[in-house]
Scaffold this motif. Structure first.
Motif, short mmCIF file in Angstrom:
data_model
loop_
_atom_site.label_atom_id
_atom_site.label_comp_id
_atom_site.label_asym_id
_atom_site.label_seq_id
_atom_site.Cartn_x
_atom_site.Cartn_y
_atom_site.Cartn_z
N ALA A 53 29.91 1.03 -16.68
CA ALA A 53 29.25 0.27 -16.13
C ALA A 53 27.47 0.07 -15.07
CB ALA A 53 30.01 -1.09 -15.40
N GLY A 54 27.09 -0.29 -15.37
CA GLY A 54 25.83 -0.67 -14.31
C GLY A 54 26.06 -0.78 -13.10
N HIS A 109 27.75 -5.45 -23.21
CA HIS A 109 25.86 -4.52 -23.14
C HIS A 109 25.95 -5.67 -21.32
CE1 HIS A 109 23.12 -1.77 -22.93
NE2 HIS A 109 22.39 -3.17 -22.81
N ARG A 110 25.88 -6.79 -21.63
CA ARG A 110 25.65 -7.56 -20.23
C ARG A 110 26.19 -7.76 -19.47
NH1 ARG A 110 22.89 -13.12 -22.60
NH2 ARG A 110 22.51 -13.28 -20.27
N ALA A 145 17.94 -2.31 -20.22
CA ALA A 145 18.77 -1.96 -21.69
C ALA A 145 18.84 -2.29 -22.65
CB ALA A 145 19.10 -0.55 -21.19
N HIS A 202 31.21 1.34 -25.53
CA HIS A 202 31.03 1.56 -24.12
C HIS A 202 32.05 1.94 -23.64
CE1 HIS A 202 28.42 -1.79 -24.16
NE2 HIS A 202 28.71 -2.10 -25.40
N HIS A 233 24.13 -3.46 -17.89
CA HIS A 233 23.12 -2.83 -18.63
C HIS A 233 21.91 -3.90 -19.48
CE1 HIS A 233 26.24 0.85 -18.42
NE2 HIS A 233 26.49 -0.10 -19.44
N SER A 234 22.06 -5.00 -18.63
CA SER A 234 21.15 -5.75 -19.23
C SER A 234 19.78 -5.35 -19.34
CB SER A 234 20.86 -7.45 -18.69
OG SER A 234 21.12 -7.37 -17.14
#
Length: 596
Positions: free
Chosen positions: A350-351, A583-584, A591, A518, A588-589
């Protein structure tokens, strides 16, 4: 151990820090916990564990141990208000009101329908050793009591903390990627210059933990707490604290308020006499004073729950009066929210934006809980007025009580009014939706545009939904002889769950792709009637009423049992839809989503 490099440093070994240690271990996050005290709390201050907290403990294998020693629902199903416990005067020992509470009595149906975890009562001095045992089993030698963080600095890559062994004076340096401040607001928030907004501290509460046989005077086996509102104008509350419960309870906590500027003799003999005086117990009754403490209730919330690589949780982030019992419960839920996110970020899945969602999700919940506690506390002023308490006028107060408790028509009228007024205190003791209904409108969730469910302004009626941001509703599922709750589908090791209807084939393929892309643990669970499929769960009508998806739809549930994303129907590209959702949710929203 004092010179160490760890992913997470937890400062504080109370209920919040110990729970965080358990959750971090279950998420696979190595950490070190330091606590300045030699042992866990010796005070029974926090005691009520609501259904949401017990669901979390159930998820992490703690609930059974709690229930084994905590108050059975039958011994905590009522709250009582009396003029005194003992005494032989005409106004002594008179019941003013009695209320079903916490899922007992008339409240049993909704509480049992909406959660697999009953509320319970286990005072802090009994709960914390239990949590410590669980934490130490998961992280041997990583909990350092009687160790204090004396200073810390942070930079772009982590936190450097100075730790002192208070037994030996030895000092060392701990380097951590992140620091979790669960120190009760002792130092970390102040060091970060994070303001606490709110009010409080204007008066002092004296808490007396004592042992005595009160079975002759206690209002009933189902009563957990008795509020004493004396015709003399004195107000206090006494709570059963175990180890037996109801009439078998041996230990008690008595809380009474001290006027500003007043001095109280806290010596053992003086306090024992004060206990007998407030409760009107005979002078020959044995009262063993175990502990006496003072505190000033506050209603404050930190303006920020994150400052760089430091997070605040529990009393370091929010402090509230004991009314509604939300303080410890909110703290445990803070730790539950943050632990899986730290695991995802530290694991490279995760970011950093995922960690920002801790504040955006939990700070509004804390504000709501603190405000609710203050509303409950202020409502006591209305209750006191209905009884005829006149501050500073003891004779008028006694005259009002004599009239209230008389056999006259006006006495009956006043008692009817009192019953109506006291019923409003269900905002404290029947706050079912306040305890289960919190949701996250923003954060690590993907709103689907649907409106929120109705909210009961008195906090009682809960409306379970699978709308993103809300806690996954409870429903019982069966497969053969096995019965589980929908909440049990989410395991303790920080994995996601994709819940689908019976038409799940496309989702199974999509889930495999998303999990691989992921690098997240993801379990697919299909709920619905499919006699030909051994891996499907059957549900009763309760799930059909709340699932919010069709047979080909899906729910993505986070490791903390909150719904992250919902697809009412499967679209033409479920793999892309699910991949974009991950992703969100994982921060990572900024990218391009894989597969797009």
């Amino acid at each position: 151990m004092l010179d160490a490099d760890v992913p997470v440093l937890v400062v504080g070994g109370g209920g919040c820090g110990l729970a965080a240690s358990v959750f971090l271990s279950d998420a696979g996050v190595p950490h070190l916990l330091v606590e300045r005290r030699e042992s866990t709390s010796v005070l029974p201050r926090a005691h009520y564990l609501n259904q949401r907290t017990m669901e979390i403990f159930r998820q992490h294998g703690i609930a059974d141990d709690v229930y084994r020693i905590s108050a059975p629902l039958a011994n905590m199903s009522e709250i009582a208000w009396y003029t005194s416990l003992g005494g032989d005067g005409p106004l002594d020992g008179r019941e003013l009101h009695r209320m079903d509470a916490f899922g007992g009595g008339a409240t049993a149906g909704p509480y049992a329908a909406d959660s697999p975890g009953p509320s319970t009562n286990l005072p802090q001095h009994r709960l914390e050793p239990l949590l410590r045992r669980h934490a130490e089993r998961r992280a041997p030698a990583r909990l350092l009591f009687h160790h204090e963080m004396t200073e810390f600095t942070q930079d772009a890559d982590g936190v450097t903390a100075r730790i002192t062994d208070r037994s030996t004076g030895e000092t060392g340096t701990v380097r951590a990627r992140y620091l979790l401040g669960a120190d009760g607001g002792r130092s970390i928030g102040r060091s970060l210059d994070v303001p606490m907004d709110g009010a409080g501290g204007g008066f002092t509460i004296i808490s007396v933990h004592f042992s005595a046989d009160l079975s002759r005077w206690w209002p009933g086996d189902g009563v957990l707490m008795t509020h004493i509102i004396s015709p003399d104008g004195e107000v206090s509350v006494v709570v059963a604290t175990g180890p037996g419960w109801g009439l078998a309870s041996d230990e008690w906590a008595l809380h009474f308020r001290v006027a500003p500027g007043a001095e109280v003799d806290l010596g053992t003999e003086a306090i024992a006499a004060r206990v007998r005086e407030l409760l009107k117990l005979p002078p020959e009754l044995g009262v063993r004073v175990r502990h006496v403490s003072e505190y000033r209730p506050e209603a404050v919330v930190a303006r920020a729950f994150r400052a760089g690589r430091v997070f605040l949780a529990g009393d370091a982030a929010h402090r509230q009066p004991p009314a509604a019992g939300g303080g410890l419960n909110t703290a445990v839920q803070d730790a539950h929210n943050l632990a899986w996110k730290l695991g995802a970020v530290l694991g490279g899945r995760a970011g950093d934006a995922l960690l920002d969602s801790y504040e955006s999700e939990r700070l509004p919940v804390a504000e709501r809980n603190v405000t609710w506690a203050m509303t409950c506390l202020r409502n006591y002023g209305v209750l006191f007025a209905s009884l005829g308490l006149v501050p500073g006028q003891p004779e008028a107060t006694r005259a009002g009580f004599r009239e209230l408790l008389s056999g006259t028509p006006i006495g009956e009228t006043r008692r009817t009014v009192v019953r109506e007024v006291f019923a409003t205190q269900r905002i404290e003791y029947q706050a079912h939706d306040i305890e289960l209904g919190h949701s996250y409108p923003a954060g690590a969730v993907l709103p689907d545009g649907t409106p929120p469910p109705p909210r009961d302004s008195l906090g009682a009626a809960h409306h379970p939904v699978t709308r993103p941001g809300h806690r996954l509703p409870h429903a019982w599922l069966r497969r053969g002889d096995t019965r589980v709750s929908t909440l049990d589908l989410v395991g303790r090791h920080a994995g996601f769950v994709l819940i689908t209807g019976p038409l799940s084939e496309g989702w199974a393929v999509a889930a495999k792709k998303a999990a691989d892309t992921h690098r997240v643990p993801l379990t697919v669970v299909s709920i619905g009637s499919r006699p030909d499929a051994a891996d499907h769960w059957d549900a009763d009508g309760a799930w059909a009423a709340v699932r919010g998806i069709e047979d080909d739809g899906a729910l993505l549930v986070r490791p903390d049992q909150h719904v992250a994303w919902r697809a009412a129907h499967a679209g033409p590209h479920p793999d892309q839809d699910l991949g974009a959702a991950f992703h969100r949710v994982l921060g990572h929203s900024g990218a391009t989503a894989p597969g797009r």
